[in-house]
Design a protein around this motif. Sequence first.
Motif, PDB file in Angstrom:
ATOM      1  N   UNK A   1       0.837  -1.193   0.000  1.00  0.00           N
ATOM      2  CA  UNK A   1       0.000   0.000   0.000  1.00  0.00           C
ATOM      3  C   UNK A   1       0.871   1.242   0.000  1.00  0.00           C
ATOM      4  N   UNK A   2       0.409   2.231  -0.728  1.00  0.00           N
ATOM      5  CA  UNK A   2       1.108   3.516  -0.753  1.00  0.00           C
ATOM      6  C   UNK A   2       0.079   4.622  -0.564  1.00  0.00           C
ATOM      7  N   UNK A   3       0.414   5.567   0.283  1.00  0.00           N
ATOM      8  CA  UNK A   3      -0.520   6.646   0.586  1.00  0.00           C
ATOM      9  C   UNK A   3       0.071   7.978   0.127  1.00  0.00           C
ATOM     10  N   UNK A   4      -0.730   8.729  -0.566  1.00  0.00           N
ATOM     11  CA  UNK A   4      -0.344  10.071  -0.982  1.00  0.00           C
ATOM     12  C   UNK A   4      -1.572  10.947  -0.812  1.00  0.00           C
ATOM     13  N   UNK A   5      -1.524  11.830   0.176  1.00  0.00           N
ATOM     14  CA  UNK A   5      -2.713  12.608   0.484  1.00  0.00           C
ATOM     15  C   UNK A   5      -3.810  11.697   0.989  1.00  0.00           C
ATOM     16  N   UNK A   6      -4.983  11.812   0.395  1.00  0.00           N
ATOM     17  CA  UNK A   6      -6.125  10.999   0.787  1.00  0.00           C
ATOM     18  C   UNK A   6      -6.292   9.763  -0.085  1.00  0.00           C
ATOM     19  N   UNK A   7      -5.342   9.518  -0.945  1.00  0.00           N
ATOM     20  CA  UNK A   7      -5.472   8.442  -1.919  1.00  0.00           C
ATOM     21  C   UNK A   7      -4.614   7.253  -1.510  1.00  0.00           C
ATOM     22  N   UNK A   8      -5.223   6.071  -1.586  1.00  0.00           N
ATOM     23  CA  UNK A   8      -4.514   4.816  -1.367  1.00  0.00           C
ATOM     24  C   UNK A   8      -4.261   4.124  -2.702  1.00  0.00           C
ATOM     25  N   UNK A   9      -3.072   3.632  -2.870  1.00  0.00           N
ATOM     26  CA  UNK A   9      -2.722   2.833  -4.031  1.00  0.00           C
ATOM     27  C   UNK A   9      -2.376   1.428  -3.545  1.00  0.00           C
ATOM     28  N   UNK A  10      -2.703   0.436  -4.377  1.00  0.00           N
ATOM     29  CA  UNK A  10      -2.515  -0.962  -3.982  1.00  0.00           C
ATOM     30  C   UNK A  10      -1.752  -1.752  -5.017  1.00  0.00           C
ATOM     31  N   UNK A  11      -0.943  -2.684  -4.527  1.00  0.00           N
ATOM     32  CA  UNK A  11      -0.321  -3.649  -5.401  1.00  0.00           C
ATOM     33  C   UNK A  11      -1.288  -4.775  -5.712  1.00  0.00           C
ATOM     34  N   UNK A  12      -0.832  -5.725  -6.507  1.00  0.00           N
ATOM     35  CA  UNK A  12      -1.698  -6.819  -6.952  1.00  0.00           C
ATOM     36  C   UNK A  12      -1.824  -7.908  -5.891  1.00  0.00           C
TER      37      UNK A  12
END
Length: 112
Positions: free
Chosen positions: A93-104
């Motif tokens: 998981x990566x967080x930038x601001x209010x956005x979460x990004x996810x790996x597979x």
Amino acid sequence: QVQLVESGGGLVQAGGSLRLSCVASRSTYAMGWYRQAPGKQRELVAIVYRTGTTNYADSVKGRFTISRDNAKNTVYLQMNSLKPEDTAVYYCNSKQGLVDYWGQGTQVNVSS
């Protein structure tokens, strides 16, 4: 957008070790690992901020270590003394601001 590429999952016996890696396409404020076991909700395992501050789930404290290499936009999860209950799909998981990004996701199986 942030792309995350994970590696390092697999099958290990109880008491063994694995190291997960996740490379991000760019630097973000926080990077971490979550996991989801069958029939359970996704839960935070560990997180590390750009400052180096870390947080761990109580269930992994003393066994798992999270670290990041800011120059490589990479986060690692060293997992020692693995238990069968650690079996799950692990998601970067990566967080930038209010956005979460996810790996597979990468599967970790711990046999008893």
